[in-house]
Design a protein around this motif. Structure first.
Motif, PDB file in Angstrom:
ATOM      1  N   LEU A   1       8.879  65.116  17.372  1.00  0.00           N
ATOM      2  CA  LEU A   1       8.190  66.392  17.547  1.00  0.00           C
ATOM      3  C   LEU A   1       6.698  66.143  17.411  1.00  0.00           C
ATOM      4  CD1 LEU A   1      10.416  68.839  15.477  1.00  0.00           C
ATOM      5  CD2 LEU A   1      10.212  68.707  17.956  1.00  0.00           C
ATOM      6  N   VAL A   2       5.927  66.629  18.378  1.00  0.00           N
ATOM      7  CA  VAL A   2       4.477  66.457  18.382  1.00  0.00           C
ATOM      8  C   VAL A   2       3.843  67.830  18.449  1.00  0.00           C
ATOM      9  CG1 VAL A   2       2.535  65.511  19.674  1.00  0.00           C
ATOM     10  CG2 VAL A   2       4.667  64.232  19.539  1.00  0.00           C
ATOM     11  N   THR A   3       2.838  68.073  17.611  1.00  0.00           N
ATOM     12  CA  THR A   3       2.105  69.328  17.652  1.00  0.00           C
ATOM     13  C   THR A   3       0.764  69.088  18.337  1.00  0.00           C
ATOM     14  OG1 THR A   3       3.128  70.004  15.581  1.00  0.00           O
ATOM     15  CG2 THR A   3       1.194  71.245  16.287  1.00  0.00           C
ATOM     16  N   PRO A   4       0.582  69.612  19.556  1.00  0.00           N
ATOM     17  CA  PRO A   4      -0.695  69.430  20.257  1.00  0.00           C
ATOM     18  C   PRO A   4      -1.850  70.089  19.488  1.00  0.00           C
ATOM     19  CG  PRO A   4       1.014  70.205  21.753  1.00  0.00           C
ATOM     20  CD  PRO A   4       1.552  70.337  20.356  1.00  0.00           C
TER      21      PRO A   4
ATOM     22  N   ARG B   1      -4.713  72.448  18.390  1.00  0.00           N
ATOM     23  CA  ARG B   1      -4.917  73.893  18.492  1.00  0.00           C
ATOM     24  C   ARG B   1      -3.637  74.651  18.895  1.00  0.00           C
ATOM     25  NH1 ARG B   1      -9.225  71.238  20.199  1.00  0.00           N
ATOM     26  NH2 ARG B   1      -8.769  71.299  22.405  1.00  0.00           N
ATOM     27  N   GLU B   2      -2.479  74.095  18.588  1.00  0.00           N
ATOM     28  CA  GLU B   2      -1.200  74.750  18.874  1.00  0.00           C
ATOM     29  C   GLU B   2      -0.463  74.961  17.558  1.00  0.00           C
ATOM     30  OE1 GLU B   2       0.147  75.825  21.782  1.00  0.00           O
ATOM     31  OE2 GLU B   2      -1.638  75.227  22.898  1.00  0.00           O
ATOM     32  N   LEU B   3       0.381  75.982  17.520  1.00  0.00           N
ATOM     33  CA  LEU B   3       1.165  76.259  16.328  1.00  0.00           C
ATOM     34  C   LEU B   3       2.573  75.675  16.419  1.00  0.00           C
ATOM     35  CD1 LEU B   3       0.145  79.986  15.765  1.00  0.00           C
ATOM     36  CD2 LEU B   3      -0.762  77.953  14.642  1.00  0.00           C
ATOM     37  N   ARG B   4       3.076  75.506  17.647  1.00  0.00           N
ATOM     38  CA  ARG B   4       4.436  75.023  17.838  1.00  0.00           C
ATOM     39  C   ARG B   4       4.453  73.538  18.168  1.00  0.00           C
ATOM     40  NH1 ARG B   4       7.631  77.865  22.154  1.00  0.00           N
ATOM     41  NH2 ARG B   4       5.848  77.228  23.370  1.00  0.00           N
ATOM     42  N   SER B   5       5.512  72.893  17.726  1.00  0.00           N
ATOM     43  CA  SER B   5       5.718  71.488  18.069  1.00  0.00           C
ATOM     44  C   SER B   5       6.436  71.387  19.409  1.00  0.00           C
ATOM     45  CB  SER B   5       6.557  70.799  17.000  1.00  0.00           C
ATOM     46  OG  SER B   5       5.867  70.758  15.790  1.00  0.00           O
ATOM     47  N   VAL B   6       6.250  70.273  20.082  1.00  0.00           N
ATOM     48  CA  VAL B   6       6.872  70.019  21.368  1.00  0.00           C
ATOM     49  C   VAL B   6       7.811  68.818  21.207  1.00  0.00           C
ATOM     50  CG1 VAL B   6       6.433  69.365  23.764  1.00  0.00           C
ATOM     51  CG2 VAL B   6       4.805  70.831  22.561  1.00  0.00           C
ATOM     52  N   PRO B   7       9.080  68.957  21.623  1.00  0.00           N
ATOM     53  CA  PRO B   7       9.976  67.807  21.543  1.00  0.00           C
ATOM     54  C   PRO B   7       9.621  66.792  22.632  1.00  0.00           C
ATOM     55  CG  PRO B   7      11.120  69.694  22.498  1.00  0.00           C
ATOM     56  CD  PRO B   7       9.751  70.165  22.101  1.00  0.00           C
ATOM     57  N   VAL B   8       9.462  65.528  22.237  1.00  0.00           N
ATOM     58  CA  VAL B   8       9.059  64.483  23.182  1.00  0.00           C
ATOM     59  C   VAL B   8       9.962  63.254  23.029  1.00  0.00           C
ATOM     60  CG1 VAL B   8       6.631  65.200  23.209  1.00  0.00           C
ATOM     61  CG2 VAL B   8       7.378  63.454  21.598  1.00  0.00           C
ATOM     62  N   LEU B   9       9.890  62.396  24.034  1.00  0.00           N
ATOM     63  CA  LEU B   9      10.513  61.074  23.980  1.00  0.00           C
ATOM     64  C   LEU B   9       9.362  60.082  23.862  1.00  0.00           C
ATOM     65  CD1 LEU B   9      13.218  59.571  24.205  1.00  0.00           C
ATOM     66  CD2 LEU B   9      12.758  59.355  26.646  1.00  0.00           C
ATOM     67  N   GLN B  10       9.423  59.232  22.843  1.00  0.00           N
ATOM     68  CA  GLN B  10       8.328  58.299  22.622  1.00  0.00           C
ATOM     69  C   GLN B  10       8.855  56.890  22.406  1.00  0.00           C
ATOM     70  OE1 GLN B  10       6.320  59.776  19.135  1.00  0.00           O
ATOM     71  NE2 GLN B  10       7.635  58.665  17.736  1.00  0.00           N
ATOM     72  N   CYS B  11       7.979  55.929  22.621  1.00  0.00           N
ATOM     73  CA  CYS B  11       8.311  54.530  22.397  1.00  0.00           C
ATOM     74  C   CYS B  11       8.521  54.315  20.896  1.00  0.00           C
ATOM     75  CB  CYS B  11       7.183  53.637  22.909  1.00  0.00           C
ATOM     76  SG  CYS B  11       7.443  51.886  22.563  1.00  0.00           S
ATOM     77  N   ALA B  12       9.620  53.677  20.537  1.00  0.00           N
ATOM     78  CA  ALA B  12       9.900  53.424  19.123  1.00  0.00           C
ATOM     79  C   ALA B  12       8.964  52.377  18.536  1.00  0.00           C
ATOM     80  CB  ALA B  12      11.349  52.989  18.949  1.00  0.00           C
ATOM     81  N   ASN B  13       8.373  51.540  19.381  1.00  0.00           N
ATOM     82  CA  ASN B  13       7.474  50.485  18.892  1.00  0.00           C
ATOM     83  C   ASN B  13       6.052  50.986  18.652  1.00  0.00           C
ATOM     84  OD1 ASN B  13       9.481  48.508  19.004  1.00  0.00           O
ATOM     85  ND2 ASN B  13       9.093  48.138  21.160  1.00  0.00           N
ATOM     86  N   CYS B  14       5.453  51.628  19.665  1.00  0.00           N
ATOM     87  CA  CYS B  14       4.035  51.999  19.556  1.00  0.00           C
ATOM     88  C   CYS B  14       3.804  53.509  19.452  1.00  0.00           C
ATOM     89  CB  CYS B  14       3.251  51.435  20.742  1.00  0.00           C
ATOM     90  SG  CYS B  14       3.610  52.227  22.318  1.00  0.00           S
ATOM     91  N   GLY B  15       4.827  54.326  19.715  1.00  0.00           N
ATOM     92  CA  GLY B  15       4.683  55.772  19.606  1.00  0.00           C
ATOM     93  C   GLY B  15       4.106  56.446  20.830  1.00  0.00           C
ATOM     94  N   ALA B  16       3.892  55.709  21.908  1.00  0.00           N
ATOM     95  CA  ALA B  16       3.358  56.319  23.131  1.00  0.00           C
ATOM     96  C   ALA B  16       4.381  57.310  23.686  1.00  0.00           C
ATOM     97  CB  ALA B  16       3.060  55.246  24.169  1.00  0.00           C
ATOM     98  N   VAL B  17       3.919  58.518  23.990  1.00  0.00           N
ATOM     99  CA  VAL B  17       4.804  59.543  24.546  1.00  0.00           C
ATOM    100  C   VAL B  17       5.077  59.202  26.008  1.00  0.00           C
ATOM    101  CG1 VAL B  17       5.015  61.989  25.106  1.00  0.00           C
ATOM    102  CG2 VAL B  17       3.984  61.293  22.934  1.00  0.00           C
ATOM    103  N   VAL B  18       6.356  59.184  26.373  1.00  0.00           N
ATOM    104  CA  VAL B  18       6.723  58.879  27.748  1.00  0.00           C
ATOM    105  C   VAL B  18       7.299  60.088  28.472  1.00  0.00           C
ATOM    106  CG1 VAL B  18       7.053  56.421  27.314  1.00  0.00           C
ATOM    107  CG2 VAL B  18       8.981  57.976  27.054  1.00  0.00           C
ATOM    108  N   GLY B  19       7.528  61.194  27.759  1.00  0.00           N
ATOM    109  CA  GLY B  19       8.039  62.398  28.408  1.00  0.00           C
ATOM    110  C   GLY B  19       8.294  63.497  27.392  1.00  0.00           C
TER     111      GLY B  19
END
Length: 73
Positions: A18-21, A23-41
Motif C-alpha cells: 500500500l502506497v500513500t501518494p 497530499r492524499e489521504l487514501r492508500s493505493v494498492p500496488v505491485l512492487q519489486c520485492a528487491n528494490c521497491g519500485a512500483v510496477v503497477g
C-alpha cells in the motif's frame, strides 16, 4: 514462458503493498519489486471498486432528485 523482470534492478520477485501518494489521504494498492521497491503497477481491490460503486449510486440518486425538482417547476 517469459519471466517478469523489474525494470530498475532486474529482480524477479514482486509483492503487494500500500502506497500513500503525496497530499492524499487514501492508500493505493500496488505491485512492487520485492528487491528494490519500485512500483510496477497498481491493483484495484474489490473494496475500492465497491466504494466507487456506492459513490456513483449516491451521485445518481442526487441527479434524479435534481431532475424531479426541475420537472416539478
Amino acid at each position: 514462458m517469459a519471466i517478469s523482470t523489474c525494470a530498475k534492478c532486474e529482480g524477479h520477485a514482486f509483492e503487494r503493498a500500500l502506497v500513500t501518494p503525496l497530499r492524499e489521504l487514501r492508500s493505493v494498492p500496488v505491485l512492487q519489486c520485492a528487491n528494490c521497491g519500485a512500483v510496477v503497477g497498481t491493483l484495484e481491490s474489490e473494496a475500492a471498486i465497491d466504494g466507487l460503486q456506492k459513490q456513483i449510486g449516491a451521485i445518481d440518486a442526487g441527479l434524479i432528485r435534481i431532475v424531479k425538482a426541475l420537472q416539478g417547476q
